[in-house]
Enzyme design. Sequence first.
Site, PDB file in Angstrom:
ATOM      1  NE  ARG A  97      62.268 -55.405  -9.891  1.00 51.15           N
ATOM      2  CZ  ARG A  97      63.539 -55.137  -9.966  1.00 51.15           C
ATOM      3  NH1 ARG A  97      63.720 -53.985  -9.910  1.00 51.15           N
ATOM      4  NH2 ARG A  97      64.275 -56.193  -9.836  1.00 51.15           N
ATOM      5  NE  ARG A 148      30.273 -45.953 -25.426  1.00 52.57           N
ATOM      6  CZ  ARG A 148      29.208 -45.008 -25.136  1.00 52.57           C
ATOM      7  NH1 ARG A 148      28.121 -45.408 -25.053  1.00 52.57           N
ATOM      8  NH2 ARG A 148      29.702 -43.770 -25.379  1.00 52.57           N
ATOM      9  CG  LEU A 149      35.781 -47.279 -19.964  1.00 46.79           C
ATOM     10  CD1 LEU A 149      34.990 -47.865 -18.711  1.00 46.79           C
ATOM     11  CD2 LEU A 149      37.132 -47.121 -19.521  1.00 46.79           C
ATOM     12  CG  ASP A 203      36.620 -39.435 -29.416  1.00 46.89           C
ATOM     13  OD1 ASP A 203      35.862 -39.873 -28.571  1.00 46.89           O
ATOM     14  OD2 ASP A 203      37.695 -39.954 -29.374  1.00 46.89           O
ATOM     15  N   GLY A 247      51.784 -39.093 -15.552  1.00 52.65           N
ATOM     16  CA  GLY A 247      52.907 -38.306 -16.099  1.00 52.65           C
ATOM     17  C   GLY A 247      53.793 -39.225 -16.872  1.00 52.65           C
ATOM     18  CG  ASN A 305      41.508 -49.444 -26.959  1.00 57.89           C
ATOM     19  OD1 ASN A 305      42.152 -50.108 -27.004  1.00 57.89           O
ATOM     20  ND2 ASN A 305      40.962 -48.416 -26.459  1.00 57.89           N
ATOM     21  N   GLY A 306      40.453 -45.718 -27.807  1.00 58.02           N
ATOM     22  CA  GLY A 306      41.556 -44.435 -27.731  1.00 58.02           C
ATOM     23  C   GLY A 306      40.555 -43.279 -27.642  1.00 58.02           C
ATOM     24  CD  GLU A 307      38.937 -41.172 -25.284  1.00 61.59           C
ATOM     25  OE1 GLU A 307      37.933 -40.344 -25.767  1.00 61.59           O
ATOM     26  OE2 GLU A 307      38.211 -42.171 -24.522  1.00 61.59           O
ATOM     27  CB  ILE A 325      49.290 -46.888  -4.374  1.00 65.12           C
ATOM     28  CG1 ILE A 325      49.169 -48.075  -3.630  1.00 65.12           C
ATOM     29  CG2 ILE A 325      50.020 -47.368  -5.821  1.00 65.12           C
ATOM     30  CD1 ILE A 325      48.448 -49.547  -4.124  1.00 65.12           C
ATOM     31  CB  CYS A 378      36.555 -49.463 -25.907  1.00 65.90           C
ATOM     32  SG  CYS A 378      35.661 -47.846 -26.055  1.00 65.90           S
ATOM     33  CB  THR A 393      61.203 -52.196 -14.584  1.00 68.46           C
ATOM     34  OG1 THR A 393      61.234 -51.184 -13.866  1.00 68.46           O
ATOM     35  CG2 THR A 393      61.027 -52.170 -16.021  1.00 68.46           C
TER      36      THR A 393
END
Length: 589
Positions: free
Chosen positions: A330, A55-56, A106, A353, A82-84, A278, A2, A327
Amino acid sequence: MCGILAILNIRGTEVEVRAKAYELSRRIRHRGPDRSKIIVLEISPGLYHVISHERLGLVDLSDKGRQPFQLMDDENIIYMQNGELYDYWDLRPELEKRYRFSSNSDTEIVGMLYKEYGAGNFWNHLNGMFATVLIDMNKKSFQAGRDHIGIIPLYYGYDKDGSLFLSSELKGIHDQVVDVKQFPPGHYIDETYEIKRWYNPTWHNFDHIPTGQINLEELRDKFVEVVRREVQGDAPFGLFISGGVDSSIVAGIVAKLIKKGEIDLSKRGMRKVHSFCIGLEGSPDLHFAKKVAEFHGFEHHSFTYTVDEGLDYIPEVIYHTETFNNTTIRASTPMYMMCRRIKALGIKICLTGEGSDELFGGYLYFHKAPNRVEFHQELIRKLHDLHKYDLLRANKACLAWGIETRPPFMNKQWVEYVMQIDPKYKMINAFEPQMEKYILRKAFEDLEHPYVPQEILWRQKEQFSDGVGYSWRDGIIKRANQLITDQEFSQASIKYPVSTPRDKEQYWFRQIYSSYFPSESSVLTVPYARSIACSTEKALEWDEAFKKNTDESGRAVLAIHNDAIKELIQPDEDRSTEDISKVQEHFQL
């Protein structure tokens, strides 16, 4: 995931304070497009705390999961996040014995953990990625803090009257405060305005070089458990697959969990797992990512873009990522473009990852590490700074489109486990074949029931900004040289005395950034150190050639990179003639 915004100790009327919070919170609404909620709390006559949440919806999609929360057993405890938090389902049964729950969110346990362990102490019991604000009206106190390594962004500053402003993004508050700063990971602030450290693991100590032995089976099992926890949720999820070893291992674990019935796709409205990549047409990432997805039977989406299309996006990418680091821009641009297309498919969560290279020494320049001590100390430096680079990119470039990214490699317990391993086992020359991240690759090598196809498992590191296609980096440099004249660049130190651009690419990015965020303090939130192939500035001392060629592309380490390409085009029983010809064509060999 969020967007949060808080103003603490602000004077005015309740109407004025609420209007101010709404105006600023609206700037970060892209992070939480589903719902908004503001709570205004009067601390004393004319003095307020106000918190706003965008909120998301990912966990408990009903209105019951809407934030900010008030603790059911003590409505004077108000909080938002904001987070999990990934151990929610483990903690809930015990907490239910003492507290009432109003939702399956949560975040609801944050107030309970505060009551259980007290101010300052409860932070160590939050297991996940988060930026959190909690107000205790019983004591007229507050707590605000950030997760252990900075997966979730948080900025802060004070206005001329001493009010404390906090925001998920720089754009929320940069023009409201005297100086804006990134809030340090693993810290919290309270009503004393003192910033205090809550996370202080052994690996933070530069003088402590670990001597832990490696157990490949244990290494594998621990990471499988991390992914199992972090894939939880109620919304549809997807996978970012670059075709490199890290994202491919995450994908392989998810595929096995589905086969074992530990992930029920139907409960999340999914028929298949969607995977995404992509790149420019013919790029190595597209080629190898497709192989991974086909191996597991995912619904794969290969998105392509042209150099000109990517260049068009750069100004808005800089606005959303709030950086001018070469970077990062990019790599952020293709990720930003990809997430725009993912949003159209209704996916809200993607596993990534990020962070593996910082734990295992995966960048090509680590081949030059002189000894285990310097190798390990470089890992520490990389992890300390990651919130300014890859974690920032993965969070902001994706949440610009309402997509949450979860990086399992940054799990707190996992980081601590990997960082207690003796660095001699991580060094590139520790085993044969000499390959970065050897122990991670070996731990997931299962010839009978593979997590990852062999050719992907042993594929050499390719930085995201390179793997999408080498002409992307070259196109950026060409465009910068077209836009920035020699005369303009010669005046760089006069126009930009702080963090002066070192080349025309940096100048172009800085020019755009400063049009959005002109203050000196905003500039200082962006890292400026010299680097080669994503190294820290300290690691330039490892090789004289590093000091002469400070470009953040993996191609800057030319000898290592070229050796890898030569190896890639050698005949191999697992590599078809078609594969070899594609690689030759891409690298113009």
